[in-house]
Design a protein around this motif. Structure first.
Motif, PDB file in Angstrom:
ATOM      1  N   SER A 119       0.816  -1.211   0.000  1.00 36.61           N
ATOM      2  CA  SER A 119       0.000   0.000   0.000  1.00 36.61           C
ATOM      3  C   SER A 119       0.852   1.265   0.000  1.00 36.61           C
ATOM      4  N   TYR A 120       1.881   1.280   0.841  1.00 39.23           N
ATOM      5  CA  TYR A 120       2.828   2.400   0.850  1.00 39.23           C
ATOM      6  C   TYR A 120       3.934   2.078  -0.153  1.00 39.23           C
ATOM      7  N   ASP A 121       3.548   1.982  -1.420  1.00 46.43           N
ATOM      8  CA  ASP A 121       4.419   1.409  -2.440  1.00 46.43           C
ATOM      9  C   ASP A 121       5.761   2.116  -2.564  1.00 46.43           C
ATOM     10  N   ASN A 122       5.789   3.445  -2.491  1.00 49.93           N
ATOM     11  CA  ASN A 122       7.040   4.169  -2.688  1.00 49.93           C
ATOM     12  C   ASN A 122       7.725   4.554  -1.384  1.00 49.93           C
ATOM     13  N   ALA A 123       7.257   4.020  -0.262  1.00 49.46           N
ATOM     14  CA  ALA A 123       7.863   4.333   1.029  1.00 49.46           C
ATOM     15  C   ALA A 123       8.981   3.370   1.400  1.00 49.46           C
ATOM     16  N   GLY A 124       9.136   2.297   0.644  1.00 45.93           N
ATOM     17  CA  GLY A 124      10.233   1.369   0.887  1.00 45.93           C
ATOM     18  C   GLY A 124       9.904   0.283   1.898  1.00 45.93           C
ATOM     19  N   PRO A 125      10.871  -0.610   2.137  1.00 41.01           N
ATOM     20  CA  PRO A 125      10.646  -1.812   2.961  1.00 41.01           C
ATOM     21  C   PRO A 125      10.176  -1.541   4.382  1.00 41.01           C
ATOM     22  N   THR A 126      10.513  -0.390   4.969  1.00 41.30           N
ATOM     23  CA  THR A 126      10.059  -0.120   6.335  1.00 41.30           C
ATOM     24  C   THR A 126       8.539  -0.058   6.428  1.00 41.30           C
ATOM     25  N   HIS A 127       7.898   0.367   5.339  1.00 46.92           N
ATOM     26  CA  HIS A 127       6.451   0.527   5.341  1.00 46.92           C
ATOM     27  C   HIS A 127       5.729  -0.603   4.603  1.00 46.92           C
ATOM     28  N   HIS A 128       6.471  -1.463   3.900  1.00 47.62           N
ATOM     29  CA  HIS A 128       5.842  -2.600   3.240  1.00 47.62           C
ATOM     30  C   HIS A 128       5.552  -3.680   4.283  1.00 47.62           C
ATOM     31  N   TYR A 290      14.211  -2.314  -2.876  1.00 47.75           N
ATOM     32  CA  TYR A 290      14.092  -0.854  -2.910  1.00 47.75           C
ATOM     33  C   TYR A 290      13.733  -0.404  -4.321  1.00 47.75           C
ATOM     34  N   ARG A 291      12.530  -0.703  -4.741  1.00 51.05           N
ATOM     35  CA  ARG A 291      12.046  -0.269  -6.051  1.00 51.05           C
ATOM     36  C   ARG A 291      10.966   0.787  -5.823  1.00 51.05           C
ATOM     37  N   TYR A 292      11.139   1.943  -6.417  1.00 54.71           N
ATOM     38  CA  TYR A 292      10.244   3.060  -6.164  1.00 54.71           C
ATOM     39  C   TYR A 292       9.452   3.443  -7.409  1.00 54.71           C
ATOM     40  N   GLY A 293       9.097   2.456  -8.214  1.00 52.44           N
ATOM     41  CA  GLY A 293       8.310   2.723  -9.407  1.00 52.44           C
ATOM     42  C   GLY A 293       6.827   2.518  -9.204  1.00 52.44           C
ATOM     43  N   ARG A 295       3.413   0.376  -7.253  1.00 49.91           N
ATOM     44  CA  ARG A 295       2.964  -0.964  -6.910  1.00 49.91           C
ATOM     45  C   ARG A 295       3.140  -1.942  -8.064  1.00 49.91           C
ATOM     46  N   GLU A 296       2.747  -1.536  -9.265  1.00 53.03           N
ATOM     47  CA  GLU A 296       2.832  -2.456 -10.391  1.00 53.03           C
ATOM     48  C   GLU A 296       4.280  -2.797 -10.734  1.00 53.03           C
ATOM     49  N   ASP A 297       5.182  -1.834 -10.547  1.00 52.00           N
ATOM     50  CA  ASP A 297       6.595  -2.111 -10.770  1.00 52.00           C
ATOM     51  C   ASP A 297       7.096  -3.147  -9.769  1.00 52.00           C
ATOM     52  N   ASN A 298       6.659  -3.018  -8.528  1.00 51.79           N
ATOM     53  CA  ASN A 298       7.004  -4.016  -7.513  1.00 51.79           C
ATOM     54  C   ASN A 298       6.380  -5.371  -7.833  1.00 51.79           C
ATOM     55  N   HIS A 299       5.160  -5.357  -8.331  1.00 48.55           N
ATOM     56  CA  HIS A 299       4.519  -6.610  -8.727  1.00 48.55           C
ATOM     57  C   HIS A 299       5.293  -7.291  -9.852  1.00 48.55           C
ATOM     58  N   GLU A 300       5.791  -6.502 -10.777  1.00 46.86           N
ATOM     59  CA  GLU A 300       6.586  -7.084 -11.870  1.00 46.86           C
ATOM     60  C   GLU A 300       7.846  -7.740 -11.323  1.00 46.86           C
ATOM     61  N   TYR A 301       8.496  -7.088 -10.389  1.00 50.18           N
ATOM     62  CA  TYR A 301       9.714  -7.636  -9.785  1.00 50.18           C
ATOM     63  C   TYR A 301       9.436  -8.971  -9.102  1.00 50.18           C
ATOM     64  N   HIS A 302       8.276  -9.068  -8.441  1.00 50.94           N
ATOM     65  CA  HIS A 302       7.942 -10.271  -7.681  1.00 50.94           C
ATOM     66  C   HIS A 302       7.132 -11.285  -8.486  1.00 50.94           C
TER      67      HIS A 302
END
Length: 322
Positions: A119-128, A290-293, A295-302
């Motif tokens: 949800s906090y997609d661009n806040a990094g791992p501390t907020h994921h 640490y991907r800040y693109g 939510r969808e960019d993070n989904h692509e990575y995973h």
């Protein structure tokens, strides 16, 4: 435009957080025992509550552990207490307090966290937050609600008022359209939101919408999949077994680490009841990044973006099961 249509449009501008707390604010007018404890969190929906119920709204500052202890003390005095912060801090930073005060001692409070998954997609791992389902569902007497839309958020707010055991409500941060209507029954802990005959996708939270899109696209490829929203853990397991036992293949999709998550819960139900159904799980396996693109960019990575899931699920559905 009808009043009902206006109400629907207005509601869909709200986040799950706004829907949940606005309903609690409505309930507070008639129930003098409802109390809110927040850990330095503000939102416009709280402005009215703070003003109207200043003696039942407490901000303890950046101190989530203390928030749980204050909430638990109030609950011991007969109050119906809701404690709120960003989900990653509300759950993980306060875990020992939740474990001791609420699980071991059986003190019922409602723990509300905003920011499930990415949800906090661009806040990094501390907020994921990818491990909350896993850590909360191992606590005895704990119920986890993985909220799908605003209708469910309001209904779970109502259901939480008279809980006699602790519960955890995980909220999506971004605004999404509703899936359900006001007459939807959430008491089973799961809902079949799409029917199908070839297999079933089981999902939770934000991924339910993506699962519905995937099922629609796969139908064009000749694969007809049902979709179940597993919104409560534990659910009514006997009813869930009845719902899935006719399928030979299940797919689970979640924005959560695979170990201990919703998919693991499904596997445990199958194993404990000697149900031999083939299961393919999709979730996070690569850890934090640490991907800040977005939510969808993070989904692509995973490997959780729509195109990849369609390819992988189609291969799975066409694969011969030994």
């Amino acid at each position: 435009m009808s009043e009902e249509t206006k109400e629907t449009i207005l509601r869909q501008k709200y986040s799950q957080r706004d829907a949940f707390w606005s309903r609690i604010g409505e309930i507070m007018k008639d129930d003098q025992d409802v109390v809110i404890v927040v850990a330095d969190m503000s939102t416009p929906v709280f402005d009215k509550i703070r003003k109207e119920f200043s003696n039942r709204f407490f901000n303890v500052g950046i101190a989530e552990q203390n928030a749980v202890l204050v909430a638990s003390g109030l609950a011991m005095q007969g109050k119906k207490v809701f404690v709120y912060a960003i989900a990653s801090f509300m759950v993980l930073r306060s875990y020992e307090q939740i474990r001791v005060a609420n699980s071991i001692m059986g003190i019922p409070i409602t723990i509300v966290g905003v920011g499930a998954g990415l949800s906090y997609d661009n806040a990094g791992p501390t907020h994921h937050l990818f491990e909350d389902i896993a850590v909360m569902r191992v606590l005895p007497n704990m119920t986890t609600y993985s909220i799908t839309d605003n209708v469910m958020a309001r209904k779970v707010a109502e259901m939480s008022i008279d809980m006699d055991t602790p519960n955890y409500v995980r909220l999506e941060r971004h605004v999404e359209p509703d899936i359900y209507d006001k007459d939807t029954d959430f008491t089973n802990g799961f809902i079949e939101v799409r029917s199908g005959g070839d297999g079933c996708i089981i999902s939770t939270g934000i991924m339910v919408r993506k699962s519905l899109k995937i099922a629609e696209r796969l139908e064009n490829n000749g694969i007809n999949l049902a979709v179940i929203d597993m919104h409560t853990i534990p659910c009514q397991e006997s009813l869930f077994i009845e719902a899935i036992k006719g399928y030979s293949r299940l797919v689970t999709i979640e924005e959560h680490f695979l170990p201990g998550g919703m998919g693991s819960y499904v596997l445990e139900i199958l194993s404990d009841n000697s149900l031999h159904i083939d299961v393919k799980r999709f979730g996070l396996t690569e850890g934090w990044c640490y991907r800040y693109g977005g939510r969808e960019d993070n989904h692509e990575y995973h490997g959780l973006h729509e195109e990849n899931l369609i390819i992988e699920i189609e291969k799975y559905m066409k694969r011969k099961i030994n």
